[in-house]
Design an enzyme around this catalytic site. Structure first.
Site, short mmCIF file in Angstrom:
data_model
loop_
_atom_site.label_atom_id
_atom_site.label_comp_id
_atom_site.label_asym_id
_atom_site.label_seq_id
_atom_site.Cartn_x
_atom_site.Cartn_y
_atom_site.Cartn_z
N LYS A 13 0.84 -1.21 0.00
CA LYS A 13 0.00 0.00 0.00
C LYS A 13 0.87 1.26 0.00
CE LYS A 13 -2.07 -1.15 3.90
NZ LYS A 13 -1.43 -2.43 4.20
N ARG A 88 -10.20 0.32 8.26
CA ARG A 88 -9.71 -1.02 8.55
C ARG A 88 -10.71 -1.86 9.30
NH1 ARG A 88 -3.50 -1.85 9.21
NH2 ARG A 88 -2.93 0.16 8.42
N ARG A 122 11.88 -5.05 5.34
CA ARG A 122 11.61 -3.66 4.96
C ARG A 122 12.49 -2.68 5.74
NH1 ARG A 122 5.62 -1.67 5.33
NH2 ARG A 122 5.80 -2.62 7.37
N ARG A 152 10.95 -0.47 11.17
CA ARG A 152 9.82 -0.16 12.05
C ARG A 152 9.77 -1.12 13.22
NH1 ARG A 152 4.62 0.48 8.18
NH2 ARG A 152 3.72 -0.81 9.81
N ARG A 163 -0.65 -8.82 13.29
CA ARG A 163 -1.22 -7.86 12.33
C ARG A 163 -2.00 -8.59 11.24
NH1 ARG A 163 4.24 -4.90 11.07
NH2 ARG A 163 3.17 -4.02 9.26
P1 AP5 Z 1 4.79 -1.55 1.85
O1 AP5 Z 1 4.46 -0.77 0.62
O2 AP5 Z 1 5.51 -0.82 2.92
O3 AP5 Z 1 3.50 -2.31 2.39
P2 AP5 Z 1 2.22 -1.78 3.19
O4 AP5 Z 1 1.03 -2.42 2.58
O5 AP5 Z 1 2.24 -0.29 3.28
O6 AP5 Z 1 2.52 -2.48 4.58
P3 AP5 Z 1 2.39 -1.92 6.07
O7 AP5 Z 1 3.21 -2.83 6.91
O8 AP5 Z 1 2.71 -0.44 6.11
O9 AP5 Z 1 0.90 -2.14 6.33
P4 AP5 Z 1 0.20 -2.15 7.67
O10 AP5 Z 1 -1.19 -2.06 7.23
O11 AP5 Z 1 0.55 -3.29 8.54
O12 AP5 Z 1 0.84 -0.87 8.45
P5 AP5 Z 1 0.31 0.60 8.77
O13 AP5 Z 1 1.47 1.49 8.89
O14 AP5 Z 1 -0.77 0.98 7.86
O15 AP5 Z 1 5.67 -2.82 1.38
C1 AP5 Z 1 6.15 -3.76 2.31
C2 AP5 Z 1 7.53 -4.28 1.87
O16 AP5 Z 1 7.39 -4.99 0.65
C3 AP5 Z 1 8.58 -3.19 1.61
O17 AP5 Z 1 9.84 -3.70 1.98
C4 AP5 Z 1 8.50 -2.96 0.10
O18 AP5 Z 1 9.72 -2.48 -0.42
C5 AP5 Z 1 8.17 -4.38 -0.39
N1 AP5 Z 1 7.33 -4.42 -1.59
C6 AP5 Z 1 6.26 -3.62 -1.88
N2 AP5 Z 1 5.72 -3.98 -3.07
C7 AP5 Z 1 6.46 -5.03 -3.53
C8 AP5 Z 1 6.41 -5.84 -4.70
N3 AP5 Z 1 5.49 -5.65 -5.66
N4 AP5 Z 1 7.32 -6.85 -4.83
C9 AP5 Z 1 8.27 -7.05 -3.88
N5 AP5 Z 1 8.39 -6.31 -2.77
C10 AP5 Z 1 7.50 -5.30 -2.59
O19 AP5 Z 1 -0.32 0.37 10.23
C11 AP5 Z 1 0.50 0.05 11.33
C12 AP5 Z 1 -0.35 -0.08 12.58
O20 AP5 Z 1 -1.01 1.17 12.87
C13 AP5 Z 1 -1.50 -1.11 12.52
O21 AP5 Z 1 -1.05 -2.42 12.82
C14 AP5 Z 1 -2.46 -0.55 13.57
O22 AP5 Z 1 -2.04 -0.89 14.88
C15 AP5 Z 1 -2.32 0.96 13.40
N6 AP5 Z 1 -3.30 1.51 12.42
C16 AP5 Z 1 -3.04 2.04 11.20
N7 AP5 Z 1 -4.19 2.40 10.58
C17 AP5 Z 1 -5.20 2.08 11.43
C18 AP5 Z 1 -6.61 2.18 11.34
N8 AP5 Z 1 -7.24 2.65 10.22
N9 AP5 Z 1 -7.35 1.75 12.41
C19 AP5 Z 1 -6.75 1.28 13.52
N10 AP5 Z 1 -5.42 1.12 13.65
C20 AP5 Z 1 -4.64 1.53 12.62
MG MG Z 2 2.35 1.10 4.87
#
Ligand code: AP5
Ligand code: MG
Length: 209
Positions: A13, A88, A122, A152, A163
């Site tokens: 994402k 979410r 990552r 992270r 997660r």
């Molecule tokens: P990346 O693009 O970073 O993936 P992502 O989908 O953004 O993954 P996240 O870990 O950020 O998602 P998340 O939903 O767990 O975390 P968030 O910060 O939103 O890619 C991942 C890796 O893969 C990288 O190394 C990249 O280089 C690689 N990659 C990407 N595309 C690729 C491809 N095509 N091929 C190969 N490699 C690739 O949330 C964190 C925490 O915050 C949650 O757990 C929760 O506690 C809280 N939170 C956030 N939003 C909410 C909400 N709406 N409600 C409640 N709690 C929330």
């Molecule tokens: Mg992300």
């Protein structure tokens, strides 16, 4: 253009959000980034969010919805925005529908077997860029801004498992929710590179313009 990016942790994402924001001139709003900035700043929101994030659970819906609602009241989002990681839960989706009219939810479908390696490998930069160790060739700074890369705190195997469970129970039902409103487009990532995924994303988004 008002978009939602949906997908499991590590689905890509954030990687795609940066590219979409740049090409289509929309504002990238990541609730995860907002919480991490608050944790770094030592705010009350950050103190509360940290315990949930460390446990791989959702930060409470009411707080998260208030943050997004406030953010969408700012002038800079008038030309369009993308929500990365929000909503979410069905509750968050229902709340969002009261203050925003979304054009499309882009769902990134990725094989869960790939996720653990992707997330644990990552490395991120404070500017928003993210990399994977396998493509860095030992570099420890951001190719875009020169900032120091770091891992992270929630990118460890135990928290990633939690997660993923949270995603499956709380977030995956949103796929059917947006499909029922004819607002869902799914991008099957398979083993596609980020550039190839972006091409598929652009094909979908160009039809919206
Ligand atoms: P990346 O693009 O970073 O993936 P992502 O989908 O953004 O993954 P996240 O870990 O950020 O998602 P998340 O939903 O767990 O975390 P968030 O910060 O939103 O890619 C991942 C890796 O893969 C990288 O190394 C990249 O280089 C690689 N990659 C990407 N595309 C690729 C491809 N095509 N091929 C190969 N490699 C690739 O949330 C964190 C925490 O915050 C949650 O757990 C929760 O506690 C809280 N939170 C956030 N939003 C909410 C909400 N709406 N409600 C409640 N709690 C929330
Ligand atoms: Mg992300």
């Amino acid at each position: 253009m008002k978009l939602i990016l949906l997908g499991a942790p590590g689905a890509g994402k954030g990687t795609q959000a940066t590219r979409i924001a740049e090409k289509y001139g929309v504002i990238h709003i990541s609730t995860g980034d907002i919480f991490r900035a608050n944790i770094k700043g030592g705010t009350e929101i950050g103190k509360l969010a940290k315990s949930y994030i460390d446990a791989g659970k959702l930060v409470p819906d009411s707080l998260t919805c208030d943050i997004v609602k406030d953010r969408l009241e700012k002038d800079d989002v008038k030309a369009g925005y993308l929500l990365d990681g929000f909503p979410r839960s069905l509750y968050q989706a229902e709340e969002l529908s009261k203050f925003a009219d979304i054009d499309l939810c882009l769902n990134f479908e990725v094989d869960t077997a790939l996720i653990m390696d992707r997330i644990c490998g990552r490395r991120v930069c404070a500017c928003g860029e993210s990399y994977h160790v396998s493509t860095l060739g030992g570099k420890t700074t951001c190719a875009k801004c020169g900032g120091e890369l770091y891992q992270r705190e929630d990118d460890n195997p135990e928290t990633v498992k939690a997660r993923l469970d949270t995603y499956n129970v709380m977030t995956a039902p949103l796929i059917a929710y947006y499909a029922a409103q004819n607002k869902l487009a799914t991008v099957v990532c398979g083993t596609k590179t980020p550039d190839e995924v972006f091409e598929a994303v652009c094909e979908v988004l160009d039809k919206l313009d």
